[in-house]
Motif scaffolding. Sequence first.
Motif, PDB file in Angstrom:
ATOM      1  N   LEU A 210       0.787  -1.238   0.000  1.00  0.00           N
ATOM      2  CA  LEU A 210       0.000   0.000   0.000  1.00  0.00           C
ATOM      3  C   LEU A 210       0.814   1.281   0.000  1.00  0.00           C
ATOM      4  CD1 LEU A 210      -2.744  -0.873   2.680  1.00  0.00           C
ATOM      5  CD2 LEU A 210      -2.878  -1.153   0.202  1.00  0.00           C
ATOM      6  N   GLY A 232       4.099  -2.266  -3.443  1.00  0.00           N
ATOM      7  CA  GLY A 232       3.049  -1.604  -4.200  1.00  0.00           C
ATOM      8  C   GLY A 232       2.709  -0.267  -3.575  1.00  0.00           C
ATOM      9  N   SER A 233       1.840   0.474  -4.247  1.00  0.00           N
ATOM     10  CA  SER A 233       1.516   1.831  -3.781  1.00  0.00           C
ATOM     11  C   SER A 233       0.015   2.089  -3.908  1.00  0.00           C
ATOM     12  CB  SER A 233       2.312   2.854  -4.583  1.00  0.00           C
ATOM     13  OG  SER A 233       2.054   2.683  -5.968  1.00  0.00           O
ATOM     14  N   THR A 257      10.145  -6.343  -6.431  1.00  0.00           N
ATOM     15  CA  THR A 257       9.379  -6.453  -7.686  1.00  0.00           C
ATOM     16  C   THR A 257       9.564  -7.830  -8.307  1.00  0.00           C
ATOM     17  OG1 THR A 257       9.063  -5.640  -9.931  1.00  0.00           O
ATOM     18  CG2 THR A 257      11.268  -5.347  -9.016  1.00  0.00           C
TER      19      THR A 257
END
Length: 314
Positions: A210, A232-233, A257
């Motif tokens: 997040l 992730g974002s 990743t």
Amino acid sequence: MRAVQVREPGRPPVVAEQAPPAGHVLVEVLAAPITPLDLLCATGTSYFGAPQTPYVPGVQGVGTVGGRVVWFPTSAGMAPGDGSMAAVASVPEADLVDLPAEADPVAVAAAGLSAVAAYLALTWRGELVEGEQVVVLGAGGVVGQAAVQLARAAGARRVVAGARSTAAQERARDAGADAVVALDTDDHLALADRFAQACDGPADLVLDPLFGAPAAAAARVLRPGGRLVNLGSSAGETSPLDSSTLRSRSLRVLGYTNNELSPERRGAAIRTVADAVARGVLAVAHERVPLEQAPAAWERQAAGGSAGRIVLTP
Ligand SMILES: NC(=O)c1ccc[n+]([C@@H]2O[C@H](COP(=O)([O-])OP(=O)(O)OC[C@H]3O[C@@H](n4cnc5c(N)ncnc54)[C@H](OP(=O)(O)O)[C@@H]3O)[C@@H](O)[C@H]2O)c1
């Protein structure tokens, strides 16, 4: 053959007839998930640049070839070429990963590379060891659900989840989290208090798809030398993570990743994921939708209106 086609970046795809592919091994597709990466690439705003159109989306799938059931990756949307959302996909032999016969192809496709990321971010980048306490953010998403279950399978002592909507909190509970923190505010200090109450003492590892306020909050409950792995974002490209939190406890903030995995490591991780699915250790919420209904399914997945990962079945 029938295929999903992205004809213009940023527009929903269509289903149309097109010539079958040629070139590599031809895999008859059984299941193709609609993932955040597929949605992002098709917007034309990903760091891979705007894709050449038209193209068949789908960065991964499960299918059959010569009696084998295989998982396969593609680079659709990231490089020129077609992906998995079609009746047939053309895949280099070296990229095929044989799956155990007992694993449901749709369930494996639903978990796919999201579960690979959860697994390797926990065990490889995150160096999870038995007896540790893990905080999993975004635990109602596919990465998060898989991380809760795989952390438990790897011997975590306690798994604390953070999830936003009530449906996501429910999925986190179903995945087996010991406690679930509601991520319904951007106040990272308030969230940090909630995590501190949900944890049994300082946490060892945070699994973070997040970033944003939830990552800054969870970092505050880590022990000295604790690790936060970001992959992730979904909550934000930046985070109010402060220097005193980092340096006072010598925290390690790590990135992860799938894109840097060798085909061997990726294949081994997919087999681990498929075995876990076959043994009932890993199950992520998903919907099975006929390929013909891809345009509406695509929009529903993008809007967060599905009951989990949508998997298209040609
Ligand atoms: N690094 C890698 O190799 C790798 C691999 C796979 C995935 N990822 C990334 O990891 C992220 C999650 O992937 P996924 O497959 O789990 O996606 P997903 O199944 O779509 O789940 C995303 C989750 O994020 C939550 N969320 C979205 N915005 C939020 C916010 N502002 N605050 C709190 N929660 C929020 C959603 O909660 P609601 O249910 O409440 O909407 C949802 O449960 C994505 O960014 C994806 O690109 C990275």
